[in-house]
Design a protein around this motif. Structure first.
Motif, PDB file in Angstrom:
ATOM      1  N   MET A   1       9.850 -37.655  39.533  1.00  0.00           N
ATOM      2  CA  MET A   1      10.289 -37.299  40.772  1.00  0.00           C
ATOM      3  C   MET A   1      10.447 -38.445  41.693  1.00  0.00           C
ATOM      4  SD  MET A   1       7.960 -33.925  41.321  1.00  0.00           S
ATOM      5  CE  MET A   1       8.232 -32.484  40.381  1.00  0.00           C
ATOM      6  N   LYS A   2      11.399 -38.591  42.552  1.00  0.00           N
ATOM      7  CA  LYS A   2      11.692 -39.599  43.439  1.00  0.00           C
ATOM      8  C   LYS A   2      11.014 -39.353  44.663  1.00  0.00           C
ATOM      9  CE  LYS A   2      16.451 -40.797  41.711  1.00  0.00           C
ATOM     10  NZ  LYS A   2      15.756 -42.002  40.929  1.00  0.00           N
ATOM     11  N   LEU A   3      10.746 -40.431  45.435  1.00  0.00           N
ATOM     12  CA  LEU A   3      10.084 -40.303  46.956  1.00  0.00           C
ATOM     13  C   LEU A   3      10.761 -40.679  47.966  1.00  0.00           C
ATOM     14  CD1 LEU A   3       7.271 -39.967  47.972  1.00  0.00           C
ATOM     15  CD2 LEU A   3       6.795 -42.448  47.727  1.00  0.00           C
ATOM     16  N   LYS A   4      10.680 -39.646  48.855  1.00  0.00           N
ATOM     17  CA  LYS A   4      11.552 -39.978  50.378  1.00  0.00           C
ATOM     18  C   LYS A   4      10.362 -39.970  51.372  1.00  0.00           C
ATOM     19  CE  LYS A   4      14.448 -37.879  53.564  1.00  0.00           C
ATOM     20  NZ  LYS A   4      13.802 -37.076  54.453  1.00  0.00           N
ATOM     21  N   VAL A   5      10.156 -41.088  52.004  1.00  0.00           N
ATOM     22  CA  VAL A   5       9.585 -41.376  53.332  1.00  0.00           C
ATOM     23  C   VAL A   5      10.116 -40.953  54.534  1.00  0.00           C
ATOM     24  CG1 VAL A   5       7.663 -42.454  54.399  1.00  0.00           C
ATOM     25  CG2 VAL A   5       7.983 -42.835  52.010  1.00  0.00           C
ATOM     26  N   CYS A   6      10.007 -40.091  55.309  1.00  0.00           N
ATOM     27  CA  CYS A   6      10.706 -39.612  56.495  1.00  0.00           C
ATOM     28  C   CYS A   6      10.297 -40.029  57.721  1.00  0.00           C
ATOM     29  CB  CYS A   6      11.415 -38.225  56.344  1.00  0.00           C
ATOM     30  SG  CYS A   6      12.663 -37.906  57.209  1.00  0.00           S
ATOM     31  N   GLY A   7      10.904 -39.941  59.019  1.00  0.00           N
ATOM     32  CA  GLY A   7      10.358 -40.102  60.143  1.00  0.00           C
ATOM     33  C   GLY A   7       9.993 -41.658  60.391  1.00  0.00           C
ATOM     34  N   MET A   8      10.673 -42.485  59.913  1.00  0.00           N
ATOM     35  CA  MET A   8      10.232 -44.036  60.057  1.00  0.00           C
ATOM     36  C   MET A   8      10.872 -44.431  61.381  1.00  0.00           C
ATOM     37  SD  MET A   8       8.873 -44.459  57.306  1.00  0.00           S
ATOM     38  CE  MET A   8       8.473 -46.119  57.749  1.00  0.00           C
ATOM     39  N   LYS A   9      10.066 -45.236  62.315  1.00  0.00           N
ATOM     40  CA  LYS A   9      10.364 -45.339  63.700  1.00  0.00           C
ATOM     41  C   LYS A   9      10.086 -46.818  64.003  1.00  0.00           C
ATOM     42  CE  LYS A   9       9.188 -43.537  68.163  1.00  0.00           C
ATOM     43  NZ  LYS A   9       8.680 -42.430  68.868  1.00  0.00           N
ATOM     44  N   TYR A  10       9.118 -47.633  63.427  1.00  0.00           N
ATOM     45  CA  TYR A  10       8.851 -49.015  63.788  1.00  0.00           C
ATOM     46  C   TYR A  10       9.276 -50.001  63.001  1.00  0.00           C
ATOM     47  CZ  TYR A  10       6.211 -45.966  67.251  1.00  0.00           C
ATOM     48  OH  TYR A  10       5.769 -45.282  68.084  1.00  0.00           O
ATOM     49  N   LYS A  11      10.011 -51.051  63.351  1.00  0.00           N
ATOM     50  CA  LYS A  11      10.235 -51.992  62.454  1.00  0.00           C
ATOM     51  C   LYS A  11       9.411 -52.576  61.580  1.00  0.00           C
ATOM     52  CE  LYS A  11      14.676 -53.668  64.756  1.00  0.00           C
ATOM     53  NZ  LYS A  11      15.310 -55.022  65.541  1.00  0.00           N
ATOM     54  N   ASP A  12       8.224 -53.138  61.992  1.00  0.00           N
ATOM     55  CA  ASP A  12       7.556 -53.792  61.096  1.00  0.00           C
ATOM     56  C   ASP A  12       6.735 -52.557  60.172  1.00  0.00           C
ATOM     57  OD1 ASP A  12       7.574 -56.210  62.387  1.00  0.00           O
ATOM     58  OD2 ASP A  12       5.802 -56.080  63.655  1.00  0.00           O
ATOM     59  N   ASN A  13       6.695 -51.528  60.528  1.00  0.00           N
ATOM     60  CA  ASN A  13       6.064 -50.476  59.604  1.00  0.00           C
ATOM     61  C   ASN A  13       7.236 -49.862  58.388  1.00  0.00           C
ATOM     62  OD1 ASN A  13       5.221 -46.983  59.447  1.00  0.00           O
ATOM     63  ND2 ASN A  13       3.957 -48.516  58.739  1.00  0.00           N
ATOM     64  N   ILE A  14       8.416 -50.249  59.176  1.00  0.00           N
ATOM     65  CA  ILE A  14       9.663 -49.784  58.082  1.00  0.00           C
ATOM     66  C   ILE A  14       9.397 -50.816  56.856  1.00  0.00           C
ATOM     67  CG2 ILE A  14      12.160 -49.768  57.962  1.00  0.00           C
ATOM     68  CD1 ILE A  14      12.058 -48.802  61.013  1.00  0.00           C
ATOM     69  N   LYS A  15       9.383 -52.270  57.315  1.00  0.00           N
ATOM     70  CA  LYS A  15       9.344 -53.253  56.388  1.00  0.00           C
ATOM     71  C   LYS A  15       7.971 -53.085  55.401  1.00  0.00           C
ATOM     72  CE  LYS A  15      11.537 -56.739  59.647  1.00  0.00           C
ATOM     73  NZ  LYS A  15      11.324 -57.672  60.511  1.00  0.00           N
ATOM     74  N   GLU A  16       6.986 -52.725  56.092  1.00  0.00           N
ATOM     75  CA  GLU A  16       5.839 -52.692  55.243  1.00  0.00           C
ATOM     76  C   GLU A  16       5.986 -51.584  53.925  1.00  0.00           C
ATOM     77  OE1 GLU A  16       2.616 -51.684  57.950  1.00  0.00           O
ATOM     78  OE2 GLU A  16       2.593 -53.899  58.756  1.00  0.00           O
ATOM     79  N   VAL A  17       6.591 -50.262  54.597  1.00  0.00           N
ATOM     80  CA  VAL A  17       6.826 -49.359  53.916  1.00  0.00           C
ATOM     81  C   VAL A  17       7.933 -49.495  52.809  1.00  0.00           C
ATOM     82  CG1 VAL A  17       7.657 -46.593  53.446  1.00  0.00           C
ATOM     83  CG2 VAL A  17       6.036 -47.551  55.262  1.00  0.00           C
ATOM     84  N   ALA A  18       8.875 -50.177  53.192  1.00  0.00           N
ATOM     85  CA  ALA A  18      10.129 -50.581  52.082  1.00  0.00           C
ATOM     86  C   ALA A  18       9.354 -51.531  50.969  1.00  0.00           C
ATOM     87  CB  ALA A  18      11.038 -51.342  52.872  1.00  0.00           C
TER      88      ALA A  18
END
Length: 213
Positions: A1-18
């Protein structure tokens, strides 16, 4: 199963999750949401698809954000009709945007009339089943997945709604059901947040690892 992380908002956090390499990252373009995204998406690995989440938005607004953020997928979380999606698809094709995944959301509480899916079968790429609540997503609790045993379609779907680390065991059980073969991806959001839009990357990493086994 693939994974989708939704509700991203903050640039630094987006980079960390990526860095965790989820398959999809979702950005909510709905002003009433506490996770409303009104910034520039940082550069992401090409393997991660950027999803724009919209709620009953004018088509011009959707197209504008597709072009501004170079989105690869659209998630429609309101009462958008099949005609709305046909019109959206036509505009995209006429603009030369042929590869665009369209996800239509349906909310479930105690039961669900699956006949409503029929008119959407040929206009969207995926369904997404979420928990019906006060908000269009991000309510933080699951619906009864046994309802999906009556799923009448073969269209792949995203499973959403209050999924977190505590649901791993339930997900493993779900994987052994017949309908799970149509479950294309797991969509997570609020259960991994320390604040709306701010994700706990350590917990997400654990979840991703558990989901693969």
């Amino acid at each position: 199963m693939k994974l989708k992380v939704c509700g991203m908002k903050y640039k630094d956090n987006i980079k960390e999750v990526a860095q965790l390499q989820p398959d999809y990252l979702g950005f909510i373009f709905y002003e009433k949401s506490s996770r409303f995204f009104n910034d520039t998406i940082p550069e992401l690995p090409k393997s991660i698809k950027k999803v724009g989440v919209f709620v009953n938005a004018p088509l011009k607004f959707v197209i504008k954000n597709i072009n501004t953020h170079n989105l690869q997928a659209i998630q429609l979380h309101g009462q958008e009709s099949s005609e709305y999606i046909k019109n959206l698809r036509k505009i995209l094709v006429d603009s030369g945007i042929n590869v665009m995944e369209i996800i239509k959301v349906f909310s479930i509480k105690n039961d669900f009339d699956f006949s409503v899916l029929a008119t959407y079968e040929n206009v969207c790429d995926y369904f997404l089943f979420d928990t019906k609540g006060k908000l269009p997503g991000g309510n933080g609790y699951t619906f009864n997945w046994d309802i999906l045993k009556s799923y009448p379609s073969t269209k792949p779907f995203f499973l959403s709604g209050g999924i977190g680390l505590n649901e791993i065991e339930e997900l493993n059980t779900f994987k052994h059901t017949k309908v799970s073969k149509y479950c294309y991806a797991i969509d997570v959001n609020s259960k991994f947040e320390t604040d709306p839009g701010l994700k706990n990357t350590n917990e997400l990493e654990t979840f991703k690892h558990e989901l693969q086994y």
